[in-house]
Design a protein around this motif. Structure first.
Motif, short mmCIF file in Angstrom:
data_model
loop_
_atom_site.label_atom_id
_atom_site.label_comp_id
_atom_site.label_asym_id
_atom_site.label_seq_id
_atom_site.Cartn_x
_atom_site.Cartn_y
_atom_site.Cartn_z
N ARG A 6 -18.94 -16.51 15.76
CA ARG A 6 -20.04 -16.96 16.61
C ARG A 6 -19.63 -16.83 18.07
O ARG A 6 -18.65 -17.42 18.49
N LEU A 7 -20.40 -16.08 18.83
CA LEU A 7 -20.14 -15.85 20.25
C LEU A 7 -21.30 -16.43 21.04
O LEU A 7 -22.37 -15.83 21.10
N ASP A 8 -21.09 -17.60 21.62
CA ASP A 8 -22.13 -18.29 22.39
C ASP A 8 -21.93 -17.96 23.86
O ASP A 8 -20.88 -18.24 24.43
N LEU A 9 -22.94 -17.35 24.48
CA LEU A 9 -22.83 -16.94 25.89
C LEU A 9 -23.48 -17.94 26.85
O LEU A 9 -23.67 -17.62 28.02
N LEU B 254 -17.27 -13.59 30.35
CA LEU B 254 -17.65 -12.96 29.10
C LEU B 254 -16.42 -12.54 28.31
O LEU B 254 -16.32 -12.81 27.11
N MET B 255 -15.47 -11.90 28.97
CA MET B 255 -14.26 -11.46 28.29
C MET B 255 -13.47 -12.65 27.75
O MET B 255 -12.95 -12.61 26.63
N GLY B 256 -13.39 -13.72 28.53
CA GLY B 256 -12.71 -14.92 28.06
C GLY B 256 -13.40 -15.53 26.85
O GLY B 256 -12.74 -15.93 25.88
N ARG B 257 -14.72 -15.59 26.91
CA ARG B 257 -15.48 -16.14 25.78
C ARG B 257 -15.30 -15.25 24.55
O ARG B 257 -15.16 -15.76 23.44
N CYS B 258 -15.31 -13.94 24.73
CA CYS B 258 -15.08 -13.02 23.61
C CYS B 258 -13.69 -13.26 23.00
O CYS B 258 -13.55 -13.31 21.78
N TRP C 234 -27.74 -15.60 24.88
CA TRP C 234 -27.37 -14.42 25.65
C TRP C 234 -28.36 -14.07 26.76
O TRP C 234 -28.03 -13.33 27.68
N ARG C 235 -29.56 -14.58 26.71
CA ARG C 235 -30.59 -14.17 27.67
C ARG C 235 -30.25 -14.50 29.12
O ARG C 235 -30.55 -13.72 30.02
N GLY C 236 -29.61 -15.62 29.36
CA GLY C 236 -29.23 -15.99 30.73
C GLY C 236 -28.27 -14.99 31.33
O GLY C 236 -28.45 -14.53 32.47
N TYR C 237 -27.26 -14.62 30.57
CA TYR C 237 -26.29 -13.64 31.04
C TYR C 237 -26.95 -12.27 31.21
O TYR C 237 -26.75 -11.60 32.22
N ALA C 238 -27.74 -11.88 30.24
CA ALA C 238 -28.42 -10.58 30.30
C ALA C 238 -29.32 -10.49 31.52
O ALA C 238 -29.39 -9.45 32.17
#
Length: 146
Positions: A24-27, A36-40, A80-84
């Protein structure tokens, strides 16, 4: 971080029941590439040698030896929509990296995916309308004065 359970929970449960590894990857709150890289790295349990850039992310997603053996892998990307919206160019690159990984792991003989990504968002709140059982309100019309 949050993972909204519906409608994602049944898909995750089915994948796990079939012997897949689910990640699960919550952005939520991710504001840039470094975050993003840290979260990944955390959510996908990436190896220590992960370099924290697009090429390194593409490399680890083509390797997967750092994950336990499984029939397949399902990555659920949520919020993901906020980051996108805030970082459209970065988001586009991220999606390209994910798509390349999915294509790479597609089974050559049977077409079964070994790596799948699902983009999920919470269900939108229903619009607030008239009270239950109340008749719909007719629009008010303005009268012209002649």
């Amino acid at each position: 971080m949050t993972l909204h359970p519906q409608p994602l929970a049944p898909a995750l449960a089915a994948a796990e029941a079939a012997g897949w590894t689910t990640l699960r990857l919550d952005l939520d709150g991710v504001g840039g590439k470094a975050e993003l890289m840290g979260r990944c790295g955390e959510a996908l349990r990436l190896p220590e040698w992960f370099g924290g850039n697009w090429d390194a992310l593409a490399d680890v997603l083509r390797d997967l030896s750092w994950l336990p053996e499984a029939a397949g892998r399902l990555v659920a990307v949520t919020s993901w929509r906020g980051y996108a919206g805030a970082r459209p160019a970065e988001w586009e690159t991220f999606v390209e990296v994910l798509e390349e990984a999915v294509d790479f792991w597609r089974g050559p003989q049977d077409g079964e995916p070994g790596f799948t990504v699902v983009l999920a968002e919470p269900e939108p709140e229903p619009e607030r309308g008239p009270a239950a059982g109340a008749p719909p309100r007719a629009p008010r019309l303005k009268r012209r004065r002649g």
